[in-house]
Design a protein around this motif. Structure first.
Motif, PDB file in Angstrom:
ATOM      1  N   GLN A 155       0.565  -1.142   0.010  1.00 49.18           N
ATOM      2  CA  GLN A 155       0.041   0.149  -0.166  1.00 49.18           C
ATOM      3  C   GLN A 155       0.929   1.265   0.041  1.00 49.18           C
ATOM      4  N   SER A 156       1.910   1.197   0.710  1.00 44.72           N
ATOM      5  CA  SER A 156       2.868   2.434   0.667  1.00 44.72           C
ATOM      6  C   SER A 156       3.407   2.619  -0.668  1.00 44.72           C
ATOM      7  N   ILE A 157       3.639   1.650  -1.434  1.00 47.12           N
ATOM      8  CA  ILE A 157       4.069   1.625  -2.702  1.00 47.12           C
ATOM      9  C   ILE A 157       3.058   2.353  -3.662  1.00 47.12           C
ATOM     10  N   LEU A 158       1.855   2.088  -3.479  1.00 54.51           N
ATOM     11  CA  LEU A 158       0.728   2.504  -4.507  1.00 54.51           C
ATOM     12  C   LEU A 158       0.279   3.667  -4.221  1.00 54.51           C
ATOM     13  N   ASN A 159       0.458   4.088  -2.933  1.00 49.22           N
ATOM     14  CA  ASN A 159      -0.131   5.232  -2.476  1.00 49.22           C
ATOM     15  C   ASN A 159       1.141   6.206  -2.301  1.00 49.22           C
ATOM     16  N   ALA A 160       0.603   7.501  -1.308  1.00 54.47           N
ATOM     17  CA  ALA A 160       1.770   8.525  -1.477  1.00 54.47           C
ATOM     18  C   ALA A 160       2.834   8.097  -0.344  1.00 54.47           C
ATOM     19  N   ARG A 177       1.731  15.944  -5.205  1.00 50.18           N
ATOM     20  CA  ARG A 177       2.336  15.443  -6.484  1.00 50.18           C
ATOM     21  C   ARG A 177       1.591  14.030  -6.794  1.00 50.18           C
ATOM     22  N   HIS A 178       1.210  13.442  -5.550  1.00 48.17           N
ATOM     23  CA  HIS A 178       0.158  12.126  -5.743  1.00 48.17           C
ATOM     24  C   HIS A 178      -0.849  12.553  -6.441  1.00 48.17           C
ATOM     25  N   LEU A 198      -7.649   9.679  -0.117  1.00 46.88           N
ATOM     26  CA  LEU A 198      -6.163  10.127  -0.463  1.00 46.88           C
ATOM     27  C   LEU A 198      -5.282   9.496   0.819  1.00 46.88           C
ATOM     28  N   LEU A 199      -4.513   8.476   0.427  1.00 46.66           N
ATOM     29  CA  LEU A 199      -3.877   7.558   1.469  1.00 46.66           C
ATOM     30  C   LEU A 199      -2.467   8.024   1.588  1.00 46.66           C
ATOM     31  N   GLY A 200      -1.706   7.855   2.561  1.00 47.47           N
ATOM     32  CA  GLY A 200       0.148   7.969   2.562  1.00 47.47           C
ATOM     33  C   GLY A 200       0.251   6.964   3.703  1.00 47.47           C
ATOM     34  N   PHE A 201       1.417   6.721   3.632  1.00 42.36           N
ATOM     35  CA  PHE A 201       2.452   5.906   4.609  1.00 42.36           C
ATOM     36  C   PHE A 201       3.596   6.292   4.761  1.00 42.36           C
ATOM     37  N   GLY A 202       4.244   6.226   5.941  1.00 41.50           N
ATOM     38  CA  GLY A 202       5.473   6.327   6.256  1.00 41.50           C
ATOM     39  C   GLY A 202       6.165   7.823   6.837  1.00 41.50           C
TER      40      GLY A 202
END
Length: 598
Positions: A155-160, A177-178, A198-202
């Motif tokens: 998911q962290s790769i597919l999203n922001a 940018r995403h 809008l999802l993001g990870f990390g």
């Protein structure tokens, strides 16, 4: 939190790899008896624990978790071939010197190492096989990440991707940018159709230069007009907190009157009492539940993305403690039922271990400490499970022959885990300690290392997701940080079995464990051993280049294990970001390419 680890993708009786169907037909997530969610605590409505079936995944096979997906390359068993002229590192009896006394090996048709030896010797004995000249490349056993959520990594790769962002401003820039690359997210808000998140990870607020270690707020996100109307959920680097904007809070009906699940916290404004937009620990479920359908829809793509990414790093197996089938049960009573659920998906998976989370992370002040946090004197963290439940689950799991992983980050949680294990040792028969590991251990005491060593229990460390020395100093104070440094040294002296994992970035794990920013004293050879031989579960034929073991290995153009004193050329800068030239699982190339020389 209770999870059940499954280990395998190979038949436990025959040792044969799982069959690889030619297409995605067959068992899929839609056919499973329950949807996948990730709840930390007991269900307040039923008083029952929510048990999760997590996985130990042998990557590159057709079956990943409880999914059947298209195989990456060849079907069936691999052909026999010889690899020679390699610099090989693998445990052969010495824990201090992993450089193998041989430079060649034969991969059998069953996907296992058929023979090891010198190039001259094996080329003579197996002259009729296809041969690959490694030309001095380094070969190590397939690396095992002992603590990775494969789905969320994908998911962290597919999203922001917010990992290593240095400020709130940089996070906002990455989100924009995403959005620029995913116009459908904003389009759903404008068209009136079901709003896309809008999802993001990390993200990691402890390294931000504009926050002094403080949490972000919904106002930070709402300050940008393009981010204000789109529901946003951003999960931090160790999955202990989620950061939302006002639209997300409104969509999930989170207000000043909302009560978090026990052990969790909804951060509120001191002046108004209104939620600031950050939810910690089990409180995240208020957001995760709203996203369960989205996560379910994205799951297969997430697994494919994560698998491709970790294979490129030379990782051939992971122990996933969160991916899941949910089944509500009284404390640990459905461990046998877990196997029945898995059998419906794939005969080559079996429930192997329970995973229990005792506390949260240091970054969110939720690790359970013996004393208060240096930067929050009113808090000593949170406990996620009672001592009585912990002891009951362990006794029941061990009685059924399962492994058990105890996630404990703070020193008080580590002490609590050891107290229970010492009690269990009095009540349970022998031969159980090799089935137990303590995971996390961001903060622990020297005297508890002695107890750990006495019990013979392994430690599973996630150095790449731990706070660095400076941030640990802010949370714990200089005195406690020095005590942790001594505890690290004591662990090495007492020869505690240490496994490494976390984050899916093999070289990032090696760097974080050897950079000595937080007192660790590990060498690259020790980390390699902790990600291969020591990382494999008891009974698994993985983690060594040895006859009879599964032919899982990674090949690298440069020797990153050799240190500077012995002529090593790969420094920390070169190490970070390094990828494997070739990754092989069960004798089959899953990343890169091997061209035979004959």
């Amino acid at each position: 939190m209770i999870s059940v680890l499954t280990a395998g993708l190979r038949n436990r009786k025959t040792g044969k790899p799982a069959p690889q169907p030619a297409s995605r037909t067959g068992a899929s997530i839609q056919r499973l008896p329950a949807k996948a969610l990730r709840q930390h605590k007991s269900n307040p409505a039923t008083g029952k624990w929510t048990l999760y079936i997590a996985i130990a995944v042998v990557l590159g096979q057709a079956a990943l978790a409880v999914y059947i997906i298209r195989s990456f390359s060849h079907s069936g068993a691999s052909e026999r071939y010889l690899v020679h002229n390699a610099v090989i590192y693998s445990y052969t009896g010495s824990e201090t010197e992993l450089r193998a006394p041989f430079d060649a090996f034969v991969v059998g048709s069953d996907g296992k190492f058929e023979a090891v030896g010198s190039s001259v010797e094996l080329k003579q004995s197996f002259w009729h096989l296809n041969q690959f000249d490694a030309r001095g490349a380094m070969v190590v056993p397939g690396l095992i990440d002992t603590h990775l959520n494969l789905v969320e990594h994908g998911q962290s790769i597919l999203n922001a991707n917010l990992r290593n962002a240095k400020s709130v401003k940089e996070c906002l820039s990455r989100l924009i940018r995403h959005l620029n690359g995913n116009a459908d997210i904003e389009g759903s808000a404008q068209s009136g159709e079901s709003r896309k998140w809008l999802l993001g990870f990390g993200w990691d607020h402890s390294i931000w230069t504009d926050r002094s270690g403080k949490f972000p707020t919904k106002r930070d996100l709402d300050s940008h007009p393009r981010l204000k109307n789109v529901p946003i959920a951003l999960f931090n680097s160790d999955n202990t907190a989620v950061w939302c904007n006002a639209a997300a809070l409104s969509l999930t009906s989170i207000t000043r009157h909302t009560q978090p699940l026990k052990g969790g916290e909804i951060i509120v404004d001191d002046a108004t009492g209104e939620p600031t937009g950050v939810l910690v620990g089990p409180a995240q479920m208020l957001i995760r539940n709203a996203l369960s359908q989205r996560f379910s829809q994205d799951r297969e793509n997430a697994i494919l993305s994560a698998t491709k990414a970790v294979l490129a790093k030379g990782i051939t197996a992971v122990y996933d403690v969160d991916s899941a089938i949910q089944c509500s049960v009284s404390t640990c009573d459905s461990l046998p039922a877990a196997n029945e659920i898995i059998k419906k998906a794939n005969d080559y998976l079996s429930a192997e271990s329970v995973h229990l989370t005792l506390d949260g992370g240091l970054s969110t002040w939720s690790s359970l400490l013996h004393g208060p946090y240096s930067d929050d004197p009113d808090s000593t963290g949170h406990s996620f499970i009672s001592v009585a439940d912990l002891e009951a689950v362990l006794l029941k799991a061990l009685g059924k022959g399962y492994h058990a992983s105890l996630q404990c980050e703070g020193d008080a949680a580590v002490s609590q885990a050891l107290n229970v294990l010492e009690q269990v040792s009095k009540l349970h028969s022998s031969n159980w300690t090799n089935r137990i590991r303590l995971s996390g251990m961001s903060c622990f005491r020297t005297k508890d290392v002695d107890r750990l060593a006495s019990l013979g229990v392994a430690a599973s460390i996630q150095p790449a997701v731990s706070l660095n020395g400076k941030q640990k100093g802010i949370r714990l104070g200089s005195g406690r940080v020095k005590a942790v440094e001594q505890a690290w040294k004591r662990m090495s002296e007492k020869r505690v079995r240490v496994r490494f994992g976390g984050g899916g970035d093999a070289m990032g794990i090696v760097y974080a464990a050897t950079a000595n920013e937080a007192g660790e004293t590990w060498t690259r050879q020790q980390v390699l051993d902790g990600m291969t031989r020591k990382a494999a579960m008891s009974g698994d034929k993985m983690g060594r280049i040895e006859k009879g073991y599964f032919a899982d290995f990674g090949m690298y153009k440069q020797d990153w294990v050799k240190d500077e004193e012995n002529g090593g050329v790969v420094g920390d800068v070169e190490l970070v970001g390094m990828e494997a030239a070739v990754t092989v699982v069960g004798g089959v190339v899953r990343h890169g390419e091997m061209k035979y020389t004959r």
